[in-house]
Design a protein around this motif. Structure first.
Motif, mmCIF file in Angstrom:
data_model
loop_
_atom_site.group_PDB
_atom_site.id
_atom_site.type_symbol
_atom_site.label_atom_id
_atom_site.label_comp_id
_atom_site.label_asym_id
_atom_site.label_seq_id
_atom_site.Cartn_x
_atom_site.Cartn_y
_atom_site.Cartn_z
ATOM 1 N N GLU A 169 0.836 -1.191 0.000
ATOM 2 C CA GLU A 169 0.000 0.000 0.000
ATOM 3 C C GLU A 169 0.875 1.248 0.000
ATOM 4 N N ASN A 216 1.475 5.062 0.695
ATOM 5 C CA ASN A 216 1.037 6.252 1.414
ATOM 6 C C ASN A 216 1.520 7.443 0.584
ATOM 7 N N TYR A 217 0.606 8.014 -0.193
ATOM 8 C CA TYR A 217 0.991 9.054 -1.146
ATOM 9 C C TYR A 217 1.561 10.302 -0.470
ATOM 10 N N ALA A 218 1.324 10.474 0.829
ATOM 11 C CA ALA A 218 1.897 11.608 1.562
ATOM 12 C C ALA A 218 3.420 11.497 1.669
ATOM 13 N N GLU A 219 3.955 10.284 1.508
ATOM 14 C CA GLU A 219 5.400 10.062 1.595
ATOM 15 C C GLU A 219 6.108 10.291 0.266
#
Length: 159
Positions: A128, A130-133
């Motif tokens: 998965e 985490n697009y914030a990273e």
């Protein structure tokens, strides 16, 4: 280390050792991005290719079977051994499968994603994201008439 992968919105990447969808433009993109570079994969990913080795690419295959020999490819027995072989290269690409992606994901600095905007039934999944990273470096939104779905090319760089 860079990862290149086509995923569904539920992070599905494969079923029965095959791709979930056929996107000719994505295959062209894969060729353009990886040509002239090293590609690293697990043995099942190599064996799923219609023909190998792929032209104009160095192939490193990770396997746990000591007797595996893949003509035109280099064989290694660990992630660390694969990393050591490409340590002096500007960019090397992880191309699958699921377990290989999972192990390389924490050390990848770039993701080249083809994101299909619908879920698929699968038995193999990408970790998965985490697009914030990740910082979005480039994005192209597309529609495939043959398959009747939207998809995007996302080039991401880890923060």
């Amino acid at each position: 280390m860079s990862i290149i992968v086509a995923i569904a919105e539920n992070f599905a990447i494969g079923k029965n050792n095959d791709l979930l969808f056929h996107l000719p433009n994505d295959l062209k993109r894969f060729k353009e991005i990886t040509s002239g570079h090293t590609i690293i994969m697990g043995r099942n990913t190599l064996l799923s290719l219609p023909k190998w080795p792929l032209p104009n690419r160095r192939h490193i295959v990770i396997t746990d079977k000591p007797d595996d020999v893949f003509p035109g490819c280099e064989t290694v027995f660990s992630i660390d051994e694969a990393i050591e072989k490409v340590k002096d290269e500007k960019e090397a690409f992880i191309i699958g499968g699921g377990m290989i992606y999972k192990q390389f994901f924490p050390v990848a600095g770039k993701l080249y994603l083809t994101l299909v905007h619908q879920p698929f039934e699968a038995d193999t999944f990408f970790p998965e994201v985490n697009y914030a990273e990740w910082n979005e470096v480039k994005r192209e939104d597309l529609y495939d008439e043959k398959n009747d779905f939207n998809y995007s090319y996302l080039d991401l760089k880890r923060n």
